[in-house]
Every structure is written in structure tokens, then in C-alpha cells.
Design an enzyme around this catalytic site. Structure first.
Site, PDB file in Angstrom:
ATOM      1  N   HIS A   1      20.746 -13.325  29.395  1.00 41.42           N
ATOM      2  CA  HIS A   1      20.906 -13.454  30.845  1.00 41.42           C
ATOM      3  C   HIS A   1      22.206 -12.852  31.343  1.00 41.42           C
ATOM      4  CE1 HIS A   1      17.161 -15.329  31.028  1.00 41.42           C
ATOM      5  NE2 HIS A   1      17.335 -15.976  32.153  1.00 41.42           N
TER       6      HIS A   1
ATOM      7  N   ASP B   1      24.393 -23.984  36.972  1.00 42.03           N
ATOM      8  CA  ASP B   1      23.335 -24.269  37.962  1.00 42.03           C
ATOM      9  C   ASP B   1      21.960 -24.102  37.331  1.00 42.03           C
ATOM     10  OD1 ASP B   1      25.309 -24.549  39.805  1.00 42.03           O
ATOM     11  OD2 ASP B   1      25.055 -22.555  40.674  1.00 42.03           O
TER      12      ASP B   1
ATOM     13  N   GLU C   1      29.366 -28.109  45.668  1.00 40.48           N
ATOM     14  CA  GLU C   1      29.247 -26.648  45.703  1.00 40.48           C
ATOM     15  C   GLU C   1      29.167 -26.197  47.159  1.00 40.48           C
ATOM     16  OE1 GLU C   1      26.498 -24.442  43.387  1.00 40.48           O
ATOM     17  OE2 GLU C   1      27.158 -25.299  41.476  1.00 40.48           O
TER      18      GLU C   1
HETATM   19  P1  FAD Z   1      23.598 -13.704  26.529  1.00 38.93           P
HETATM   20  O1  FAD Z   1      23.485 -12.914  27.774  1.00 38.93           O
HETATM   21  O2  FAD Z   1      22.517 -13.575  25.552  1.00 38.93           O
HETATM   22  O3  FAD Z   1      25.005 -13.395  25.825  1.00 38.93           O
HETATM   23  C1  FAD Z   1      26.207 -13.348  26.564  1.00 38.93           C
HETATM   24  C2  FAD Z   1      27.373 -12.965  25.645  1.00 38.93           C
HETATM   25  O4  FAD Z   1      27.618 -14.030  24.752  1.00 38.93           O
HETATM   26  C3  FAD Z   1      27.087 -11.744  24.778  1.00 38.93           C
HETATM   27  O5  FAD Z   1      28.288 -11.043  24.571  1.00 38.93           O
HETATM   28  C4  FAD Z   1      26.604 -12.339  23.483  1.00 38.93           C
HETATM   29  O6  FAD Z   1      26.819 -11.482  22.375  1.00 38.93           O
HETATM   30  C5  FAD Z   1      27.444 -13.611  23.407  1.00 38.93           C
HETATM   31  N1  FAD Z   1      26.759 -14.695  22.708  1.00 38.93           N
HETATM   32  C6  FAD Z   1      25.525 -15.181  22.913  1.00 38.93           C
HETATM   33  N2  FAD Z   1      25.287 -16.201  22.087  1.00 38.93           N
HETATM   34  C7  FAD Z   1      26.396 -16.379  21.348  1.00 38.93           C
HETATM   35  C8  FAD Z   1      26.779 -17.270  20.318  1.00 38.93           C
HETATM   36  N3  FAD Z   1      25.944 -18.204  19.859  1.00 38.93           N
HETATM   37  N4  FAD Z   1      28.016 -17.161  19.795  1.00 38.93           N
HETATM   38  C9  FAD Z   1      28.888 -16.219  20.235  1.00 38.93           C
HETATM   39  N5  FAD Z   1      28.581 -15.345  21.196  1.00 38.93           N
HETATM   40  C10 FAD Z   1      27.350 -15.411  21.746  1.00 38.93           C
HETATM   41  N6  FAD Z   1      27.030 -18.994  34.596  1.00 38.93           N
HETATM   42  C11 FAD Z   1      27.714 -20.076  34.993  1.00 38.93           C
HETATM   43  O7  FAD Z   1      28.835 -20.319  34.541  1.00 38.93           O
HETATM   44  N7  FAD Z   1      27.184 -20.937  35.917  1.00 38.93           N
HETATM   45  C12 FAD Z   1      25.944 -20.775  36.436  1.00 38.93           C
HETATM   46  O8  FAD Z   1      25.509 -21.573  37.243  1.00 38.93           O
HETATM   47  C13 FAD Z   1      25.190 -19.660  36.009  1.00 38.93           C
HETATM   48  N8  FAD Z   1      23.941 -19.455  36.458  1.00 38.93           N
HETATM   49  C14 FAD Z   1      23.240 -18.380  36.047  1.00 38.93           C
HETATM   50  C15 FAD Z   1      21.930 -18.208  36.516  1.00 38.93           C
HETATM   51  C16 FAD Z   1      21.189 -17.123  36.108  1.00 38.93           C
HETATM   52  C17 FAD Z   1      19.779 -16.967  36.609  1.00 38.93           C
HETATM   53  C18 FAD Z   1      21.770 -16.161  35.242  1.00 38.93           C
HETATM   54  C19 FAD Z   1      21.003 -14.950  34.852  1.00 38.93           C
HETATM   55  C20 FAD Z   1      23.073 -16.319  34.774  1.00 38.93           C
HETATM   56  C21 FAD Z   1      23.816 -17.434  35.161  1.00 38.93           C
HETATM   57  N9  FAD Z   1      25.106 -17.649  34.694  1.00 38.93           N
HETATM   58  C22 FAD Z   1      25.799 -18.764  35.095  1.00 38.93           C
HETATM   59  C23 FAD Z   1      25.760 -16.695  33.789  1.00 38.93           C
HETATM   60  C24 FAD Z   1      25.557 -17.084  32.344  1.00 38.93           C
HETATM   61  O9  FAD Z   1      26.327 -18.217  32.015  1.00 38.93           O
HETATM   62  C25 FAD Z   1      26.004 -15.977  31.386  1.00 38.93           C
HETATM   63  O10 FAD Z   1      25.414 -14.759  31.722  1.00 38.93           O
HETATM   64  C26 FAD Z   1      25.645 -16.341  29.952  1.00 38.93           C
HETATM   65  O11 FAD Z   1      26.282 -15.470  29.057  1.00 38.93           O
HETATM   66  C27 FAD Z   1      24.161 -16.245  29.745  1.00 38.93           C
HETATM   67  O12 FAD Z   1      23.791 -16.954  28.597  1.00 38.93           O
HETATM   68  P2  FAD Z   1      22.804 -16.281  27.562  1.00 38.93           P
HETATM   69  O13 FAD Z   1      22.468 -17.347  26.616  1.00 38.93           O
HETATM   70  O14 FAD Z   1      21.682 -15.598  28.233  1.00 38.93           O
HETATM   71  O15 FAD Z   1      23.825 -15.241  26.897  1.00 38.93           O
END
Ligand code: FAD
Length: 517
Positions: free
Chosen positions: A93, A156, A269
Site C-alpha cells: 500500500h 485510519d 482528527e
Molecule cells: P508496504 O507498502 O508493503 O511496504 C512499505 C515499506 O515497508 C517498504 O519499504 C517495505 O519494504 C517495508 N516493509 C514492509 N513490511 C516490512 C517488514 N515486515 N519489515 C520491514 N520492512 C517492511 N498510514 C498512516 O500512518 N495512517 C493511516 O491512516 C494510513 N492510511 C492509509 C490508507 C490507505 C488506503 C493506504 C494505501 C495507506 C495508508 N497509510 C496510512 C500509509 C501506510 O501506513 C504505508 O503506506 C504503509 O507502508 C503500508 O503498509 P504495507 O503493509 O502495505 O507496506
């Protein structure tokens, strides 16, 4: 096997090569890496995309590790080649390719993690051990249904993994009270870029612990996190009120986040919306229930292009009668100066409240705007700069809306642990600004490119006017950009990298360091 990979990484860009490979090669690769999990180098396209939809890459293979042992093996395997990189992919994400590894190995963390492993005593309370690839929505359901407990600090949207948000910060309406998610973990299990599996906390291997929190995946892969929990409330009253003036909105929001517990709401918020009846950008975006309605005549008297919605929530127990809840809410709202007759509220279970964005996800999927590009921009803007930000950005550049939420709400800096890798603006209070743009499949104008340019323009305005701000979920293409971002933390960040991932194998999609021998 390494030689084969070198060939792929150096010389082959064509799909044909991928097609030629067979199950035998996968088996050989599994054996070479000593994997208990699986490796797939055919159905890998999903790992070359992300929610942002702005970048694409071609991973060499996707690995579904069966545990830390596999993750360590993959990293060690990569370290024997001069070029191979490894990216943990949570739920993909990210917006700007941060979880990608072009021609590298993707560790699919989501597919390989148990949600909640255990409930443990911590100090005078409890914590849960959760898998690094667990989705927060699964952690919530498990914790509440199995133990009656719940993590304290959220995002969120909960379709994100534990490792993914802890690599950034994890913020939402509870952050003012408990700090970000990175302030609510007491211990991590991490597989470093050296291939070592290490338990760390603020007393044990503390440098690794703090560098990994908010560390953009640069130092190690989080395989387990110990997350603080508290008894889960039963119910939530979710309330929105409207302001015409930004200074009144910020004064009230700041007063709520600085009150002690019991004297304030449990969630605070806010967001900006367009002063019009536009269904996506305007007044209707404030309503919480189809039965709610605005009186248009009461809004059209304001000439402002945009208005402000303060969003708050109060936890309560099923045992509370509604009159008690009404009294508590009236007391708290009584101190605020929102526009009369603009109070909208609903009561829902705590779990439904935390899963509220899931509904929006379903709708967006049905409308086809979940899978289109999302040129999002997230910033932390200091309290000293936020009024100017409103003036230049919300009231001017974004006065017609962005086809999605424009969040703006204050957070207390004192709730953040400054030893983590996250960098923040100065001052006691700063605002999270989240421009969550949605685009339509056949959008005529503006194009996605124009929206990305508009994001750059906003960043330029902040820089030119000397605003005190930092990017949240940062993305830079140059080392200079990263140096400026980290400021006086840059040399520490580089030192931690040389200690825990000296060959720069991990998270190449962040584009901070380049893989070397
Ligand atoms: P990914 O996109 O898969 O990875 C993000 C980064 O973390 C990459 O560099 C990856 O290599 C690294 N990574 C992933 N897993 C691990 C692990 N286990 N150990 C070490 N590194 C790792 N953020 C907020 O703070 N608050 C919000 O309310 C919020 N809402 C969101 C809503 C939506 C619809 C979206 C798309 C994003 C939102 N985000 C929010 C942002 C979100 O927290 C970050 O984009 C987060 O990185 C997404 O998590 P993911 O599991 O998809 O990570």
C-alpha cells in the site's frame, strides 16, 4: 544458481526468459536458499505494482517465507551475489514503489504471517506478539475476540501490515494520546541485512530497535512485534462538526489534544472540504448517515471556498445508558465553537469504528477508483506554518477539492520517541496533512501527471515560504533529497545502515542507498 541469477539480473530484460524457466529451477532455487516456504517467479506481477499505481517494476521472484529462518536464508543468498536486492512486501500500500525490488527478490510478508501469536504480560499491563506481515484488521479482530483487548494506536485504514506501518510511523486519531504505532511497541524480532535474527527493545539491541522503527525497511525485516494493548471498549460515538474559520478549527482541535484523558475525546482528527454541494468534495462528504442532511442555506452564507470538519470519537461501555453518553459528549462539545446545527453523529461498535474505512474501500472498488493511480501526498506541518499552509494550499491550490479526503489534524510531538528513525518538524504540536487523491479510470483532466506536479508545487510552496515541515511516507529520487529530509539525523541513519545492512540489500524501492559489494 548464483551465476544463473547474475545472468538474469545483468543481461535479461525480456519476458521470454521468465517464460522459459520451469518448476525445476524454482526447486533448485528453493534448495539453494534452503527454503521451507515457496518461491514463485511466474505470478510475480502483483509485486511489481502498488496502491500508488505510479511506478512499476519486474521482480525476479516472489518468496513466501515460512518464518524468520527463510528470511535470513534469502538475505544471505542475496548477499553472495553482487547485485541482488530483497524487499519485504507488506500489503503493497505504498504510493511510490517503496516495497518494490526491480529484478530482486520480494518477500511476501502478508502471505506468511500469523496475526496474533500470543498475549503477554508487559509491565503492569498486556501486550500481544503479532507477525510482521499480519494485517492490522486481523490483529484487531483477533485481539478483541480472543482476549477482549485492543492495540491503542491505529491507522485510519487497517488493510496494512504491522511491518509496513512500523517502518513508517502509523498515525490516526489516537496518536495525540498514545503516540504513533512506533511508540506502542516494546520489542521486535528483526532479520537484519546481515542475515542475523535479532530480538531488540529499548534495553536490548536498542540501536537496532530504534533504527528499524520508522526506518523505511532499511535495516532489517520485522518478523514479530510486541504491541501494547488495553481493554477494548464496546462502543464509540463518532461525531463530526463544521467550522468556517481555520483558526477556530485549529484552536479547538489543539485544545482537545492537550486535555488530559477523561477531559477529552478518545480520537481527534479533521479534514478540509469544499464549500459546495459536490457529492465527493463538498458538504455531503461530512455526513455520517444517509439520514443526515445539511441545510444548504446555512452554509451558503459563508463565502470561504473551503470549510473544516472536526472529527472526534468517544469510547463508552455498553453498560453506559445513552443519557450518560449524551451528557459526556455535550460537556466536551460545549467548549467548542463550531457552526450551530452542524453536529452529525452515529453510534457504532468499537470494531466497526476502527474498520470504518473498509466501507469506503468496498465503495471505491465498486466505482473502479481503488485500482486507479493514487498520487497521494502526506506531510507533517508544524503548528507555526499550518495557517499559511491553509492560506496557500487549501484555500487556493486545492479549493476545488481532490476527489478524496484532505485530512488535517494536530499531533503532540511529546508522544513520539525521538530515538526512532522518523523525522519530525520542530515545535510541540504539528499537523498531519494527508492529500488522499482518487482518480477516475478515464479521467480527462487533470491527468495523473498533473496531480503529481501539483504535489511537487505544494512541496515547493512549503520550501519557498520557509514552512517547518517534513514529508511523511517520504519519497526522494536523489541522495540530496534524503540528506535534507533527515537533516542532522542523516549521519546516524547512514551509520546504522552500514552496521545492519552494509551491502544495501534491503528495501531498494525507497531509493536511499544503492546495492554494493
Ligand atoms: P508496504 O507498502 O508493503 O511496504 C512499505 C515499506 O515497508 C517498504 O519499504 C517495505 O519494504 C517495508 N516493509 C514492509 N513490511 C516490512 C517488514 N515486515 N519489515 C520491514 N520492512 C517492511 N498510514 C498512516 O500512518 N495512517 C493511516 O491512516 C494510513 N492510511 C492509509 C490508507 C490507505 C488506503 C493506504 C494505501 C495507506 C495508508 N497509510 C496510512 C500509509 C501506510 O501506513 C504505508 O503506506 C504503509 O507502508 C503500508 O503498509 P504495507 O503493509 O502495505 O507496506
Amino acid at each position: 544458481m548464483i551465476a544463473y541469477l547474475e545472468h538474469f539480473v545483468h543481461e535479461n530484460d525480456s519476458e521470454a526468459m521468465l517464460q522459459q524457466e520451469d518448476e525445476e529451477a524454482a526447486t533448485r532455487l528453493c534448495q539453494a536458499m534452503d527454503l521451507e516456504g515457496t518461491i514463485d517467479y511466474r505470478s510475480t506481477a502483483y509485486a511489481g505494482k502498488d496502491f500508488g499505481g505510479l511506478h512499476a517494476s519486474t521482480p525476479f521472484a516472489v518468496i513466501r517465507p515460512s518464518g524468520s529462518h527463510d528470511i535470513a536464508s534469502v538475505i544471505r543468498f542475496a548477499s553472495q551475489s553482487p547485485n541482488l536486492t530483497v524487499a519485504a512486501r507488506g500489503n503493497g500500500h505504498s504510493i511510490n514503489g517503496q516495497a518494490m525490488a526491480n529484478k530482486g527478490l520480494i518477500l511476501d510478508m502478508k502471505e506468511s504471517s500469523d496475526a496474533v501469536i500470543d498475549l503477554v504480560h508487559y509491565a503492569d499491563g498486556y501486550a500481544v506478539d503479532v507477525g510482521g506481515g499480519a494485517l492490522w484488521e486481523d490483529v484487531l479482530r483477533w485481539c478483541v475476540s480472543e482476549f477482549g483487548f485492543s492495540p491503542r494506536s491505529w491507522t485510519d485504514y487497517l488493510g496494512l501490515t504491522v511491518g509496513g506501518t512500523l517502518s513508517n510511523a502509523g498515525v490516526s486519531g489516537q496518536t495525540f494520546r498514545y503516540g504513533p504505532q512506533t511508540s506502542n511497541v516494546t520489542e521486535l524480532e528483526v532479520v537484519t541485512g546481515n542475515g542475523d535474527t535479532v530480538i531488540c527493545s529499548d534495553t536490548q539491541n536498542s540501536e537496532l530497535f530504534f533504527s528499524v522503527l520508522g526506518g523505511l525497511g532499511q535495516f532489517g525485516i520485522i518478523t514479530r512485534a510486541r504491541v501494547l494493548v488495553q481493554p477494548a471498549p464496546d462502543m464509540v460515538r463518532w461525531i463530526r462538526v463544521v467550522y468556517s474559520e481555520f483558526d477556530e478549527f485549529t484552536r479547538d482541535a489543539e485544545s482537545l489534544i492537550t486535555q488530559s484523558e477523561g477531559e477529552s475525546f478518545d480520537y481527534v482528527e479533521g479534514f478540509v472540504f469544499v464549500n459546495s454541494d459536490d457529492p465527493v468534495n463538498g458538504w455531503p462528504s461530512v455526513l455520517l448517515d444517509p439520514d443526515h442532511a445539511f441545510d444548504p442555506s446555512s452554509m451558503t452564507r459563508f463565502e470561504n471556498p473551503v470549510l473544516y470538519c472536526l472529527e472526534v470519537a468517544l469510547h463508552y461501555s455498553k453498560k453506559n445508558c445513552s443519557a450518560t453518553v449524551d451528557t459526556m459528549v455535550e460537556k466536551l462539545l460545549g467548549r467548542l465553537r463550531f457552526i450551530e446545527d452542524t453536529q452529525f453523529q452515529v453510534d457504532l461498535t468499537y470494531v466497526d469504528f476502527l474498520l470504518r474505512v473498509k466501507q469506503a474501500e468496498k465503495q471505491a472498488k465498486a466505482n473502479g477508483i481503488w485500482d486507479t493511480p493514487h498520487p497521494w501526498l502526506n506531510l507533517f506541518v508544524s503548528k507555526t506554518s499550518i495557517a499559511d499552509f491553509d492560506h496557500y494550499v487549501f484555500k487556493k491550490i486545492l479549493k476545488d477539492g481532490i476527489e478524496g479526503p484532505m485530512l488535517v489534524y494536530p499531533i503532540l510531538r511529546s508522544k513520539w520517541d525521538e530515538r526512532t528513525s522518523v523525522v519530525l518538524p520542530e515545535g510541540d504540536i504539528f499537523y498531519i496533512v494527508a492529500l488522499l487523491r482518487f482518480t477516475h479510470p478515464y479521467q480527462k483532466s487533470p491527468s495523473v501527471r498533473d496531480l503529481v506536479l501539483q504535489n511537487h508545487e505544494i512541496i515547493q510552496i512549503c520550501a519557498r515560504n520557509g514552512f517547518d515541515f517534513k514529508l511523511y511516507l517520504p519519497h526522494y529520487n536523489t541522495e540530496d533529497g534524503w540528506k535534507q529530509h533527515f537533516g542532522d539525523r542523516w549521519s546516524w541513519f547512514v551509520e546504522m545502515k552500514s552496521r545492519y545492512d552494509p551491502m544495501a540489500i534491503l528495501a531498494p524501492g525507497q531509493k536511499i542507498f544503492t546495492r554494493h559489494d
